[in-house]
Design an enzyme around this catalytic site. Structure first.
Site, PDB file in Angstrom:
ATOM      1  N   ASP A 148      42.859  48.225  40.269  1.00 19.54           N
ATOM      2  CA  ASP A 148      44.294  48.164  40.518  1.00 19.54           C
ATOM      3  C   ASP A 148      44.597  47.651  41.928  1.00 19.54           C
ATOM      4  OD1 ASP A 148      43.125  50.349  41.619  1.00 19.54           O
ATOM      5  OD2 ASP A 148      44.467  51.836  40.745  1.00 19.54           O
TER       6      ASP A 148
ATOM      7  N   ASP B 291      37.966  50.958  23.942  1.00 17.18           N
ATOM      8  CA  ASP B 291      36.765  50.357  24.511  1.00 17.18           C
ATOM      9  C   ASP B 291      35.499  51.081  24.082  1.00 17.18           C
ATOM     10  OD1 ASP B 291      36.480  48.010  25.963  1.00 17.18           O
ATOM     11  OD2 ASP B 291      35.887  49.067  27.783  1.00 17.18           O
TER      12      ASP B 291
END
EC number: 2.4.1.12
Length: 1092
Positions: free
Chosen positions: A792, A398
């Site tokens: 998450d 990224d």
């Protein structure tokens, strides 16, 4: 997808696509194809006729059927073609059966009238074999639509695969979840319960032994059958019943023999361990009720403010304890059977039927996440104990760093030597850095001279590999003014981190990249998604969703495993452990993910800052596994791709044995008659039915996408129109990529065979473009959910709301290991990031307090999610409560009145219950007292520092719109072991706990001085206050030790803050003046005496 295609960079919005080849790369290799026909009944080759022509059983549709199956179908079966239902005509060389047309040819009399010796051994063997086989092939045919597949005339329990080494009389269904893999189906004989059992016909002139009865073989088979029934009965009893949420059984899949035994087993905690634990929880609840009744009914008049604050804090602590305690009510453990998995899906010498898995590794900044750490993670994936053609590794960069790209290129070259070395000698772990750091005698079990020689050579190879990686890191320290350029002089597309095209490079794959022994290596793909100014890229969650789409286009494995770049595979069989749950026919259908616990390397023996998080992973997660499954913790998790796509979990079918058994027969008849009436009213003509795909919205107002039933009989025009509408709906949800949308409909994975590599590359660049997710459900209902830095929690929460359950797997050897922050500052920043994510979820639309009701989320599972987002708010009452002891000592007041005998009883009972709960938790979970106590200490340390700052930062973000960015935790370390443990980095997070420590130390000194000055009678009330203050100091002791560090490295900033705070409280102490004797006698003004 070819490994030699080069780096593909481009932007879909700008209509750009560039292929940059590395120097010396060979051209693409041709792909071999096979064109042999396979029998769609038994799976064998169709074969040829005596004239050398391909055997054709049906002249109408040419459905592939071998000669043996053709003869069996004519002799024992329906005599019809499984596809077109046309009656089989007799072919030359085949026996005549009743119903055949009269023929004038006499060139095949022997076969026509079946003049064959019935006692021929080959004939008997074939008859016995066909007696245990039926037709049906599970996988979809290449080029044949699914609705044209052969349909058997008897009901089949399930699709399956035959285990060839099991005797014919023990053949059973072996379910398979592979698409297009050539599954053989061996159905159980179907018997209509309404018909009487047909007796087996026997010739009275023959001996019974000829039929097998009474013979030795018959007795052996009977004994074997009885033993199997006993084993199955024992296995059912050992299974421990059903899960708390009712999962675990499927009436359509009855247990039969060893080939059908489950791949995993649930092991409930012994009742002698868990029942006392539950009893003490109930007793503690009762004691809490009496305790709060006393506290509320007995205020302290002269310290009303202190009393009120303390009661509010205690009530909050009680509510927090309830949210944390009750999700641990049903703790369980699980056991897997890897041998059964191998027997069923991965038999030696046969093509593996294990499901493919896509591995995701995410990295951002190579300066904070060293490339050598990432390389070790990738190497452990490439060397995993799993079929090579089933493994694909995707690395998300990224940060678009050329350093990561070049390090990955070096890693792919070193993998050609490392992977065969690991598999040849079955090494553990398969990350070279940690393998060579093991302090074990590697000659203990490896006495072969070849191993010693190859190990030394491999260690030299790895040291050279490290030198090359470190040279790349050193080179990357100084960025050229014109930016980085590749080996062929092309500018690196990612020179501008915030504005660059998407990039894809396949380093290893099926068409290129073999190891030094010539064996195929798993696929290794580098991915960097497109970034442009003005787009919200959603940090890690956005990167993971880009990997989901890229992998769906290129490989589309039905399962995915995500790992942080610093978490390597410590157990090479970890993926097979997960497959024991995912591919289990009994429990696998409703499993959305299998979560493994996080284990860490490089932590000091005392685990001063509770980095291991043992209480959470070994107590809380086991408790959740008995309800609806553990929460997703961000790494070390194997996902079902369909669950990430937002589909609802399949509904459980209620077994017939559980319905209407307790009702009278007349009631059953009424119910059945009513059902028939309703069915007649709602029935529709077949001509109105059409193949359709519909979406349904759950009661919780969150869209859930579920495949509807596919019915036949629709006219072509209406069917085509419905397909266009469904395609538009899918593209609205998943994005404008026809290839990706088509992949979402493949439940068992697989890619489109008609697509060319060039078109797949173009589509892969398209799905990682920065604007692909606009006006779609990505991040809202699909994939990793946006809205929090702790994506998450949201992702797992959404899947549980859709009715899925998760599994907690703890292998004997830790599945994955990672690195944890050692110094205090990094640890507090890590906890700050987690707490800030929870605060963001608390203020979002997906807050568990009000989201998801009416869906598939269990009540106690909701308790756990609520606790995971409200725990940072505990920092406010915790900070106030830790300040109270010092205030009480300095002012001479206390939060409770003088205790009576009854009050003392409630206080003592509460303390005993608190300690008993902890002891019993440690008893059933196996957690040591050191780990439990470290967890208690860091709960206070993190609560008065990181959690407190997270609350204020979250409020600033919601109220004022001030966004706080988080920093990636450094994964690098010093060469000296535990050197980071004593490294001090100043941060404002240290101010609140430092102030608390000094405040309580001064309070203790002031209280003792006051007691000495006022005499013996003041020592009694002092003990309670001192115990209160020492409770705070003992919990903050690891923080104090980390703050001071080594004696010769005490930071100056600590000394300055200590002197400043000590001066402030010294002035306060002088103002109180505890050494001045207090006159308790009457005031002279009031008594009227003139002392002058």
């Amino acid at each position: 997808m070819e490994a030699s295609a080069g780096l593909v960079a481009g932007s879909h919005n700008r209509n750009e696509l560039v292929v940059i080849r590395r120097d010396g790369e060979p051209g693409p290799k041709p792909v071999k194809h096979t064109n042999g026909q396979v029998c769609q009944i038994c799976g064998d080759d169709v074969g040829l006729t005596p004239d050398g022509e391909p055997f054709v059983a049906c002249n109408e549709c040419a459905f592939p059927v071998c000669r043996d199956c053709y003869e069996y179908e004519r002799r024992e079966g329906t005599q019809n073609c499984p596809q077109c239902k046309t009656r089989f005509k007799r072919l030359k060389g085949c026996a005549r059966v009743p119903g055949d047309e009269e023929e004038e040819d006499v060139d095949d009399l022997e076969n026509e009238f079946n003049w064959r010796d019935k006692t021929d051994s080959q004939y008997v063997a074939e008859s016995m074999l066909h007696g245990h086989m039926s037709y049906g092939r599970g996988g979809d045919l290449d080029g044949v639509p699914q609705h044209f597949q052969p349909i058997p005339n008897v009901p089949l329990l399930t699709n399956g695969e035959m285990a060839d080494d099991i005797p014919p009389e023990q053949h059973a269904l072996v379910p398979s979840f592979m698409g297009g893999g050539g599954k053989r189906i061996h159905p159980l004989p179907y018997a209509d319960p309404n018909l009487p059992v047909q007796p087996r016909s026997m010739d009275p002139s023959k001996d019974l032994a000829a039929y097998g009865y009474g013979s030795v073989a018959w007795k052996e088979r009977m004994e074997s059958w009885k033993q199997k029934q006993e084993r199955l009965h024992q296995m059912r009893n050992d299974g421990g019943g059903k899960d708390w949420d009712g999962d675990g059984d499927d009436a359509d899949l009855p247990l039969m023999d060893e080939a059908r035994q489950p791949l995993s087993r649930k092991i409930p905690i012994s009742s002698s361990l868990v029942n006392p634990y539950r009893m003490i929880i109930i007793i503690r609840l009762v004691v809490l009720g009496f305790f709060f009744h006393y506290r509320v009914m007995h205020p302290v008049p002269d310290a009303f403010a202190l009393w009120l604050i303390s009661v509010i804090c205690e009530i909050w602590f009680a509510m927090s304890w309830i949210l944390d305690q009750f999700p641990k009510w049903f703790p369980i453990e699980r056991e897997t059977y890897l041998d059964r998995l191998t027997l069923r899906f991965d038999k030696e010498g046969q093509q593996s039927q294990l499901a493919p898995v896509d591995f995701f590794v995410s990295t951002v900044d190579p300066m904070k996440e060293p490339p050598l750490v990432t390389a070790n993670t990738v190497l452990s994936i490439l060397a995993v104990d799993y079929p090579v053609d089933k493994v694909s590794c995707y690395v998300s960069d990224d940060g678009a760093a050329m350093l990561t790209f070049e390090a990955l290129s070096e890693t792919s070259e070193f993998a050609k030597k490392w992977v065969p070395f690991c598999k040849r000698y079955s090494l553990e772990p398969r990350a070279p850095e940690w393998y060579f750091q093991q302090k074990i005698d590697y000659l203990k079990d490896k006495v072969a001279p070849n191993f010693v020689r190859e190990r030394r050579a491999m260690k030299r190879e790895y040291e050279e590999f490290k030198v090359r990686i470190n040279a790349l890191v050193a080179k990357a320290q100084k960025v050229p003014e014109e930016g980085w350029t590749m080996q062929d002089g092309t500018p690196w597309p990612g020179n501008n981190v915030r504005d660059h095209p998407g990039m894809i490079q396949v380093f290893l794959g099926q068409s290129g990249g073999h190891d030094v022994e010539g064996n195929e290596l798993p696929r290794l793909v580098y991915v960097s998604r497109e970034k442009r100014p003005g787009y919200n890229h959603h940090k890690k969650a956005g990167a993971m969703n880009a990997l989901v789409r890229v992998s769906a286009v290129l490989t589309n494995a039905p399962y995915m495993l995500n790992l942080d770049c610093d978490h390597y595979i410590n157990n090479s069989k970890a993926i097979k452990e997960a497959m024991c749950f995912m591919m289990d026919p009994l429990v696998g259908k409703k499993v959305c993910y299998v979560q493994f616990p996080q284990r860490f390397d490089g932590i000091d023996r005392h685990d001063r800052y509770a980095n291991r998080n043992v209480v959470f992973f070994d107590i809380n997660m086991k408790g959740l596994d008995g309800i609806q499954g553990p929460i997703y913790v961000g790494t070390g998790c194997v996902f079902r791709r369909q669950a990430l796509y937002g589909y609802d979990a399949p509904k459980s079918k209620k077994p017939p044995s559980r319905t209407c058994n307790c009702w009278p027969k007349w009631c059953i008849c009424c119910c059945c008659f009513g059902n028939r009436t309703n069915k007649k009213k709602t029935a529709k003509p077949k001509t109105e039915k059409k193949k359709r795909l519909f979406f349904k919205r759950a009661e919780n107002q969150s869209p859930a996408y579920a495949l509807g039933e596919i019915d036949e009989g629709a006219p072509g025009a209406e069917n085509e129109k419905a397909g266009i509408v469904n395609q538009q709906k899918l593209e609205k949800k998943f994005g404008q990529s026809s290839v990706f949308v088509a992949s979402t409909l493949l439940e068992n994975g697989g890619t489109l065979k008609s697509a060319s590599p060039a078109s797949l590359l173009k589509e892969a660049i398209h799905v990682i473009s920065c604007g692909y997710e606009d006006k779609t459900d990505w991040g809202k209902e699909i994939g990793w959910i946006y809205g929090s830095v702790t994506e998450d929690i949201l992702t797992g929460f959404k899947m549980h709301c859709h009715g899925w359950r998760s599994i907690y797997c703890i292998p004997k050897r830790a599945a994955f290991k990672g690195s944890a922050p050692l110094n205090l500052s990094d640890r507090l920043h890590q906890v700050l990031r987690w707490a800030l994510g929870s605060i963001e979820i608390f203020f979002s639309n997906h807050c568990p307090l009000w989201y998801g009701y009416g869906g598939g989320l269990k009540c106690l599972e909701r308790f756990s999610y609520i606790n995971s987002i409200v725990y940072p708010w505990t920092s406010i009452p915790l900070l106030a409560y830790c300040t109270l002891p010092a205030i009480c000592l300095l002012t001479g007041k206390f939060i409770t009145p003088e205790l009576t005998n009854i009050a003392s009883l409630w206080f003592m009972s509460l303390f005993i219950c608190i300690f008993a709960t902890g002891i019993l938790e440690m008893r059933w979970s196996g957690v040591g007292i050191d780990d439990w106590w470290r967890n208690e200490q860091f709960w206070v340390i993190g609560g008065v520092s990181s959690h407190l700052f997270a609350v204020f930062q979250g409020l600033l973000k919601v109220i004022a719109g001030i966004d706080t960015s988080f920093t990636v935790t450094s994964k690098g370390g010093d060469d000296e072991e535990f050197s980071e443990l004593y490294t001090f980095k100043w941060t404002t997070l240290l101010i609140p706990p430092t102030t608390l420590l000094l405040l309580n130390f001064i309070g203790v000194v002031a209280g003792v001085s006051n007691a000495i000055n006022n005499g013996y009678e003041s020592w009694g009330p002092l003990f309670g206050k001192l115990f209160f203050a020492f409770w705070v100091i003992v919990h903050l002791y690891p923080f104090l030790k980390g703050l001071v560090g080594r004696q010769n490295r005490t930071p100056t900033i600590v000394i300055v803050w200590s002197i400043l705070l000590a001066s402030i409280f010294s002035l306060l102490w002088v103002r109180i003046d505890p050494f001045l004797a207090k006159n308790d006698g009457p005031l002279l003004e009031e008594c009227g005496l003139d002392c002058n």
